[in-house]
Write a protein that holds these residues in place. Structure first.
Motif, PDB file in Angstrom:
ATOM      1  N   ALA A   1       3.580  42.407   4.808  1.00 49.29           N
ATOM      2  CA  ALA A   1       2.566  41.851   3.908  1.00 49.29           C
ATOM      3  C   ALA A   1       3.209  41.067   2.771  1.00 49.29           C
ATOM      4  O   ALA A   1       2.668  40.057   2.310  1.00 49.29           O
ATOM      5  CB  ALA A   1       1.693  42.972   3.352  1.00 49.29           C
ATOM      6  N   VAL A   2       4.375  41.518   2.335  1.00 42.23           N
ATOM      7  CA  VAL A   2       5.097  40.822   1.271  1.00 42.23           C
ATOM      8  C   VAL A   2       5.960  39.702   1.844  1.00 42.23           C
ATOM      9  O   VAL A   2       5.933  38.565   1.360  1.00 42.23           O
ATOM     10  CB  VAL A   2       5.973  41.819   0.474  1.00 42.23           C
ATOM     11  CG1 VAL A   2       6.789  41.075  -0.578  1.00 42.23           C
ATOM     12  CG2 VAL A   2       5.101  42.881  -0.178  1.00 42.23           C
TER      13      VAL A   2
ATOM     14  N   GLY B   1      -6.781  39.273  -2.477  1.00 41.48           N
ATOM     15  CA  GLY B   1      -5.733  40.227  -2.124  1.00 41.48           C
ATOM     16  C   GLY B   1      -6.254  41.336  -1.224  1.00 41.48           C
ATOM     17  O   GLY B   1      -5.577  41.773  -0.291  1.00 41.48           O
ATOM     18  N   LEU B   2      -7.478  41.805  -1.497  1.00 43.97           N
ATOM     19  CA  LEU B   2      -8.089  42.845  -0.669  1.00 43.97           C
ATOM     20  C   LEU B   2      -8.239  42.379   0.770  1.00 43.97           C
ATOM     21  O   LEU B   2      -7.839  43.081   1.713  1.00 43.97           O
ATOM     22  CB  LEU B   2      -9.460  43.229  -1.237  1.00 43.97           C
ATOM     23  CG  LEU B   2     -10.350  44.076  -0.324  1.00 43.97           C
ATOM     24  CD1 LEU B   2      -9.697  45.407   0.002  1.00 43.97           C
ATOM     25  CD2 LEU B   2     -11.720  44.286  -0.968  1.00 43.97           C
ATOM     26  N   ASN B   3      -8.824  41.206   0.975  1.00 40.43           N
ATOM     27  CA  ASN B   3      -9.068  40.724   2.341  1.00 40.43           C
ATOM     28  C   ASN B   3      -7.781  40.342   3.061  1.00 40.43           C
ATOM     29  O   ASN B   3      -7.692  40.452   4.285  1.00 40.43           O
ATOM     30  CB  ASN B   3     -10.041  39.546   2.326  1.00 40.43           C
ATOM     31  CG  ASN B   3     -11.463  39.985   2.056  1.00 40.43           C
ATOM     32  OD1 ASN B   3     -11.821  41.128   2.314  1.00 40.43           O
ATOM     33  ND2 ASN B   3     -12.270  39.096   1.516  1.00 40.43           N
ATOM     34  N   TYR B   4      -6.780  39.920   2.312  1.00 40.37           N
ATOM     35  CA  TYR B   4      -5.472  39.641   2.904  1.00 40.37           C
ATOM     36  C   TYR B   4      -4.923  40.904   3.561  1.00 40.37           C
ATOM     37  O   TYR B   4      -4.394  40.873   4.674  1.00 40.37           O
ATOM     38  CB  TYR B   4      -4.525  39.131   1.824  1.00 40.37           C
ATOM     39  CG  TYR B   4      -3.084  38.948   2.269  1.00 40.37           C
ATOM     40  CD1 TYR B   4      -2.696  37.822   2.986  1.00 40.37           C
ATOM     41  CD2 TYR B   4      -2.116  39.907   1.950  1.00 40.37           C
ATOM     42  CE1 TYR B   4      -1.369  37.641   3.377  1.00 40.37           C
ATOM     43  CE2 TYR B   4      -0.795  39.745   2.338  1.00 40.37           C
ATOM     44  CZ  TYR B   4      -0.427  38.617   3.050  1.00 40.37           C
ATOM     45  OH  TYR B   4       0.884  38.446   3.446  1.00 40.37           O
TER      46      TYR B   4
ATOM     47  N   ARG C   1      -5.342  41.967   7.618  1.00 46.80           N
ATOM     48  CA  ARG C   1      -3.951  41.816   8.047  1.00 46.80           C
ATOM     49  C   ARG C   1      -3.604  40.349   8.329  1.00 46.80           C
ATOM     50  O   ARG C   1      -3.105  39.987   9.394  1.00 46.80           O
ATOM     51  CB  ARG C   1      -3.694  42.680   9.291  1.00 46.80           C
ATOM     52  CG  ARG C   1      -3.690  44.174   8.978  1.00 46.80           C
ATOM     53  CD  ARG C   1      -3.671  45.011  10.230  1.00 46.80           C
ATOM     54  NE  ARG C   1      -3.375  46.406   9.978  1.00 46.80           N
ATOM     55  CZ  ARG C   1      -4.237  47.299   9.496  1.00 46.80           C
ATOM     56  NH1 ARG C   1      -5.463  46.909   9.190  1.00 46.80           N
ATOM     57  NH2 ARG C   1      -3.891  48.555   9.301  1.00 46.80           N
ATOM     58  N   SER C   2      -3.867  39.515   7.333  1.00 46.74           N
ATOM     59  CA  SER C   2      -3.620  38.084   7.473  1.00 46.74           C
ATOM     60  C   SER C   2      -2.146  37.776   7.726  1.00 46.74           C
ATOM     61  O   SER C   2      -1.807  36.723   8.279  1.00 46.74           O
ATOM     62  CB  SER C   2      -4.091  37.344   6.214  1.00 46.74           C
ATOM     63  OG  SER C   2      -5.448  37.588   5.969  1.00 46.74           O
ATOM     64  N   PHE C   3      -1.277  38.660   7.337  1.00 46.44           N
ATOM     65  CA  PHE C   3       0.160  38.457   7.522  1.00 46.44           C
ATOM     66  C   PHE C   3       0.612  38.670   8.961  1.00 46.44           C
ATOM     67  O   PHE C   3       1.754  38.402   9.321  1.00 46.44           O
ATOM     68  CB  PHE C   3       0.939  39.424   6.603  1.00 46.44           C
ATOM     69  CG  PHE C   3       0.481  40.853   6.730  1.00 46.44           C
ATOM     70  CD1 PHE C   3       0.998  41.702   7.690  1.00 46.44           C
ATOM     71  CD2 PHE C   3      -0.509  41.337   5.876  1.00 46.44           C
ATOM     72  CE1 PHE C   3       0.574  43.008   7.813  1.00 46.44           C
ATOM     73  CE2 PHE C   3      -0.953  42.653   5.986  1.00 46.44           C
ATOM     74  CZ  PHE C   3      -0.410  43.487   6.956  1.00 46.44           C
ATOM     75  N   MET C   4      -0.279  39.146   9.824  1.00 50.10           N
ATOM     76  CA  MET C   4       0.074  39.397  11.220  1.00 50.10           C
ATOM     77  C   MET C   4      -0.229  38.183  12.103  1.00 50.10           C
ATOM     78  O   MET C   4       0.070  38.201  13.285  1.00 50.10           O
ATOM     79  CB  MET C   4      -0.703  40.605  11.750  1.00 50.10           C
ATOM     80  CG  MET C   4      -0.408  41.897  11.011  1.00 50.10           C
ATOM     81  SD  MET C   4       1.314  42.437  11.153  1.00 50.10           S
ATOM     82  CE  MET C   4       1.368  42.963  12.863  1.00 50.10           C
TER      83      MET C   4
ATOM     84  N   TYR D   1       1.695  32.805   5.121  1.00 56.35           N
ATOM     85  CA  TYR D   1       0.230  32.771   5.114  1.00 56.35           C
ATOM     86  C   TYR D   1      -0.276  31.624   4.252  1.00 56.35           C
ATOM     87  O   TYR D   1      -1.160  30.862   4.662  1.00 56.35           O
ATOM     88  CB  TYR D   1      -0.323  34.102   4.606  1.00 56.35           C
ATOM     89  CG  TYR D   1      -1.776  34.024   4.224  1.00 56.35           C
ATOM     90  CD1 TYR D   1      -2.768  33.855   5.203  1.00 56.35           C
ATOM     91  CD2 TYR D   1      -2.170  34.102   2.890  1.00 56.35           C
ATOM     92  CE1 TYR D   1      -4.108  33.765   4.850  1.00 56.35           C
ATOM     93  CE2 TYR D   1      -3.506  34.011   2.533  1.00 56.35           C
ATOM     94  CZ  TYR D   1      -4.471  33.841   3.514  1.00 56.35           C
ATOM     95  OH  TYR D   1      -5.803  33.735   3.171  1.00 56.35           O
ATOM     96  N   PHE D   2       0.296  31.476   3.055  1.00 53.56           N
ATOM     97  CA  PHE D   2      -0.145  30.405   2.171  1.00 53.56           C
ATOM     98  C   PHE D   2       0.098  29.020   2.801  1.00 53.56           C
ATOM     99  O   PHE D   2      -0.757  28.139   2.733  1.00 53.56           O
ATOM    100  CB  PHE D   2       0.577  30.493   0.822  1.00 53.56           C
ATOM    101  CG  PHE D   2       0.185  31.690   0.003  1.00 53.56           C
ATOM    102  CD1 PHE D   2      -1.144  32.069  -0.122  1.00 53.56           C
ATOM    103  CD2 PHE D   2       1.145  32.450  -0.652  1.00 53.56           C
ATOM    104  CE1 PHE D   2      -1.519  33.174  -0.872  1.00 53.56           C
ATOM    105  CE2 PHE D   2       0.779  33.556  -1.406  1.00 53.56           C
ATOM    106  CZ  PHE D   2      -0.549  33.925  -1.524  1.00 53.56           C
ATOM    107  N   TYR D   3       1.254  28.849   3.438  1.00 54.86           N
ATOM    108  CA  TYR D   3       1.572  27.573   4.057  1.00 54.86           C
ATOM    109  C   TYR D   3       0.670  27.271   5.254  1.00 54.86           C
ATOM    110  O   TYR D   3       0.488  26.111   5.636  1.00 54.86           O
ATOM    111  CB  TYR D   3       3.040  27.541   4.506  1.00 54.86           C
ATOM    112  CG  TYR D   3       4.017  27.310   3.380  1.00 54.86           C
ATOM    113  CD1 TYR D   3       3.884  26.209   2.536  1.00 54.86           C
ATOM    114  CD2 TYR D   3       5.074  28.183   3.147  1.00 54.86           C
ATOM    115  CE1 TYR D   3       4.776  25.994   1.489  1.00 54.86           C
ATOM    116  CE2 TYR D   3       5.972  27.986   2.109  1.00 54.86           C
ATOM    117  CZ  TYR D   3       5.809  26.879   1.280  1.00 54.86           C
ATOM    118  OH  TYR D   3       6.690  26.670   0.249  1.00 54.86           O
ATOM    119  N   SER D   4       0.111  28.306   5.861  1.00 56.10           N
ATOM    120  CA  SER D   4      -0.747  28.097   7.036  1.00 56.10           C
ATOM    121  C   SER D   4      -2.137  27.586   6.664  1.00 56.10           C
ATOM    122  O   SER D   4      -2.888  27.120   7.525  1.00 56.10           O
ATOM    123  CB  SER D   4      -0.903  29.408   7.817  1.00 56.10           C
ATOM    124  OG  SER D   4      -1.717  30.336   7.105  1.00 56.10           O
TER     125      SER D   4
END
Length: 207
Positions: free
Chosen positions: A176-177, A196-199, A203-206, A183-186
């Protein structure tokens, strides 16, 4: 299922009634479990309902169980039981912790609010923090700071995000970190950035 999750996430909406536990248990003695709502009531009945030190030192809202055991009680297939447990976990209503080869510790996260056993109000923030160790709190605080600093968002729903953080595995928390920048670049535009909660919740980092 979506409607059921909405009811469980906000149990006070629409009013509440108090019924004897034994009455509900008698009802299930003669009525087969047909749907997810009835299954959730059965799980709530299985949970420890006080803090007087239940079996194995259980606290309010906790129970020891296995997926196989729950499946037998519900007279459901293991696949169907896992589907319901997965939905409850993703909605941050149920936390499952490995205990040993024989059982796991299940914690219904808003048990007291759902069953309304006490008159005093419990701060959601204190509940979220109570579920985290000092190390987990420090790691979460660091993530929370970095995410909102980079996303340029005003932090919201911190205690719900704490629940989402505790639902992640240690490996997922690291990702996640580490994958935050990816994630931001995508994103086509930072206007579409998630809170932050929905991230954490989705699991937006996956992806």
């Amino acid at each position: 299922m979506k409607h059921l999750m909405a009811v469980l996430e906000n149990p006070r909406r629409g009013g509440q009634i108090v019924l004897p536990r034994r009455l509900l248990e008698l009802m299930f003695d003669s009525t087969p479990v047909k749907n997810d709502a009835q299954a959730c009531v059965m799980i709530l009945l299985r949970c420890c309902y006080d803090d007087e030190g239940g079996e194995g030192g259980l606290k309010m809202g906790e129970m020891y169980a296995t997926v196989s055991g729950l499946s037998e009680e519900l007279h459901w297939s293991k696949k169907r039981t896992l589907r319901l447990l997965g939905q409850l976990k993703r909605a941050l209503l149920l936390k499952m912790s490995y205990r040993n080869r024989e059982s796991s510790l299940f914690t219904w996260m808003n048990y007291e609010e759902t069953c309304r056993l006490r008159r005093r109000e419990i701060s959601p923030k204190s509940v979220g923090e109570a579920l985290m160790s000092e190390r987990e709190k420090a790691d979460f605080d660091e993530f929370w700071r970095l995410y909102h600093q980079r996303a340029r968002l005003t932090p919201h729903d911190r205690f719900l995000a704490m629940h989402a953080w505790t639902a992640l595995t240690p490996e997922e928390r690291v990702l996640a970190v580490e994958r935050m920048e990816d994630y931001f670049y995508s994103l086509a535009s930072m206007e579409h950035v998630r809170t932050g909660l929905n991230y954490l919740k989705y699991r937006s980092f996956m992806r």
